[in-house]
Design an enzyme around this catalytic site. Structure first.
Site, PDB file in Angstrom:
ATOM      1  CB  CYS A 134     -10.495  13.814  21.966  1.00  0.00           C
ATOM      2  SG  CYS A 134     -11.088  13.470  20.305  1.00  0.00           S
ATOM      3  CD  GLU A 176      -2.486   1.823   0.330  1.00  0.00           C
ATOM      4  OE1 GLU A 176      -3.272   1.088  -0.275  1.00  0.00           O
ATOM      5  OE2 GLU A 176      -2.297   3.022   0.012  1.00  0.00           O
ATOM      6  CG  HIS A 232     -25.717   1.023  -3.631  1.00  0.00           C
ATOM      7  ND1 HIS A 232     -26.482   2.082  -3.205  1.00  0.00           N
ATOM      8  CD2 HIS A 232     -24.460   1.516  -3.797  1.00  0.00           C
ATOM      9  CE1 HIS A 232     -25.718   3.172  -3.133  1.00  0.00           C
ATOM     10  NE2 HIS A 232     -24.493   2.857  -3.472  1.00  0.00           N
TER      11      HIS A 232
END
Ligand SMILES: Cc1cc2nc3c(=O)[nH]c(=O)nc-3n(C[C@H](O)[C@H](O)[C@H](O)COP(=O)(O)OP(=O)(O)OC[C@H]3O[C@@H](n4cnc5c(N)ncnc54)[C@H](O)[C@@H]3O)c2cc1C
Length: 492
Positions: free
Chosen positions: A455, A34, A52
């Site tokens: 945060c 990747e 879908h």
């Protein structure tokens, strides 16, 4: 450094991760390569998450075959991998006779594609199924099998399961060149990446918007990608999750859809415009700019379907690019006709999320038919044990967790109720989060109403501690996205 595998899969989007999981059951060494530093940073992180049902694609197309089957497989995949999947059903709303004729055509498409239980319903049934649907709708295509998922959760969980079954994940490894040898050697392909070289017998191209480049580098089919960009907006949580409501589709898009999400938000998805890729650093980065005109089109389109939708409750707008092959609206899933041993899942535009489990199944079949030997491993485990989700856990489990480690009681993200221990678990998972956004995708810290206003600095501190680096080295997302320039308040 060069590592050798039976199979290299280029691209850790939902397609590559699903294929990795499907093939992990066989006695093969597999590496997922990747370009980005984490899973699902391409189209798989910027979509509507709709599963879908499959009544939209033209019968006979590859899309039609994998969409309906993918939707069917989601039940099993969500049980085995432990991700949330809501099969609520959906309606395509029609407002006049012309729309009704179109709905009937969609119903016929759906029947041809094997979509179960489709029916045309009238106003009473529409309001029974979704009381917030527009009262102006005179008819609708009711489809009980439609659902929705968190798309990056699916990709991450599929790859976690693959890794648990022995698959290797190489991050920050953009494939820059491919050498193909004709000598019939075991490892025909050598991929050059900045993280080292990868040699493999079989290469699977699941590079999304980068798929044409990979095909070109391997000397295979020359195809060109069109970036069909889409904007999406997310609204704050609602007391009741909305069923997906669709308008009658256009020739290139399903139109502006309003849907609930597995976490209780409402999403308005998506515009479709052909735009040039943006200022891309990695192949994942299609043009991810949002456009005021698109956002306005989303809001007005949504009000047509759900008139009482409070569009002031938008918490986030984002964009992604659908990987479309120029000259066809279909997926390409098969072995290259030019370079044997190269398998391609390219042009995986919408409905790529809905189809992912079936694309993986089909890729397995294509490889088997091409003579790749697939012997099932006795120790393959399809089950992924989902980590604790504190917010959803019953009270007794919450108490047990806090008893086991007080960090479960330290709430870091107040909007989504995510404690410190859950963030630590997200970083320690395999493959774990290495950035603030990676934490967010795994456990939702920063995903809520305030979009990480409260945060973020605490997540940075936890990441720095867990990764053993200085907060100034912590990334928001991919390479170069540092957040901190000076000392953090209260942190030495
Ligand atoms: C706005 C929008 C809305 C959508 N809504 C839906 C929906 O509701 N339902 C649905 O079913 N589908 C939807 N889709 C489509 C869906 O998002 C895609 O079909 C799907 O995510 C494609 O996944 P992928 O893994 O093929 O590609 P990606 O997710 O793009 O993954 C490709 C990966 O390959 C990597 N890569 C590229 N080049 C290289 C290289 N040279 N070396 C190494 N790695 C490389 C990239 O970094 C990336 O991680 C939508 C898409 C968009 C844009």
């Amino acid at each position: 450094m060069t590592e050798t595998f039976d199979i290299a899969i280029v691209g850790a989007g939902i397609t590559g991760c699903a294929i990795a999981r499907q093939l992990a059951r066989y006695d093969l060494s597999i590496c997922v390569v990747e370009a980005a530093n984490d899973i699902a940073l391409g189209a798989s992180k910027a979509n509507g998450g709709l599963v879908h049902a499959g009544y939209d694609p033209a019968p006979g197309t590859v899309k039609a075959q994998v969409n309906a089957r993918g939707c069917e497989l989601y039940g099993t995949w969500s049980r085995e991998l432990g991700f949330l999947f809501c099969r609520t059903g959906s309606m395509v709303l029609g407002f006049n006779d012309e729309d009704r004729a179109h709905l009937e055509k969609l119903r016929q498409n759906g029947l041809a594609n094997g979509v179960p239980e489709l029916s045309i319903v009238g106003p009473d049934r529409i309001h029974e199924l979704e009381p917030r649907a527009s009262a102006d709708a005179t008819c609708a295509l009711w489809c009980p099998s439609t659902g929705f998922v968190d798309p990056f959760e699916v990709a991450i969980d599929a790859l976690e399961n693959a890794v648990a079954n022995g698959v290797t994940f190489m991050r920050s490894a953009s494939v820059e060149a491919i050498e193909v040898t004709d000598s019939g050697e075991d490892a025909r392909f050598t991929l050059a990446t900045p993280a080292g070289n990868v040699r493999c017998r079989y290469l699977i191209n699941t590079a999304g918007n980068g798929a044409a480049d990979i095909s070109h580098m391997a000397g295979a089919e020359e195809f060109h990608m069109v970036w069909r960009q889409g904007n999406i907006v997310v609204l704050d949580k609602e007391p009741r999750t909305l069923m997906p409501l669709y308008p009658v589709p256009t020739p290139v898009s399903k139109g502006v859809i309003v849907t609930g999400t597995v976490h209780g938000n409402t999403v308005i998805t998506a515009t479709a415009a052909v735009r040039e890729p943006g200022d891309t650093q990695t192949y994942a980065r299609a043009n991810t700019q949002t456009y005021a005109s698109d956002v306005n089109a989303l809001l007005s389109g949504a009000r047509k379907l759900v008139p009482d939708l409070d569009t002031r409750r938008v918490v986030r707008a984002f964009a992604g690019g659908r990987p479309v092959i120029q000259g066809t609206n279909d997926f390409f899933i098969g072995q290259s006709a030019v370079v044997p041993g190269l398998f391609q899942a390219a042009g995986i535009q919408s409905p790529g999320v809905a189809s992912a489990p079936a694309i993986a199944e089909r890729m397995e079949l294509v490889m088997r038919e091409a003579g790749v030997e697939l012997h099932e491993r006795a120790d393959w485990n399809p089950i992924r044990r989902a980590p604790d989700d504190f917010d959803r856990a019953p009270l007794a489990r919450k108490e047990e967790l806090i008893e086991s480690d007080p960090a479960w009681g330290q709430i870091v993200c107040r909007c989504e109720t995510v404690p410190e221990a859950e963030i630590v678990a997200a970083i320690r998972r395999q493959p774990g989060a290495v950035s603030v956004e990676g934490v967010k995708r795994r456990c939702r810290a920063g995903m809520g109403r305030c979009q990480s206003g409260f945060c973020q600095s605490r997540v940075v501190t936890i990441l720095a501690r867990e990764l053993g680096c200085d907060p100034s080295e912590v990334l928001l997302e991919d390479a170069g996205s540092w957040l901190v320039e000076g000392p953090l308040k209260g942190v030495r």
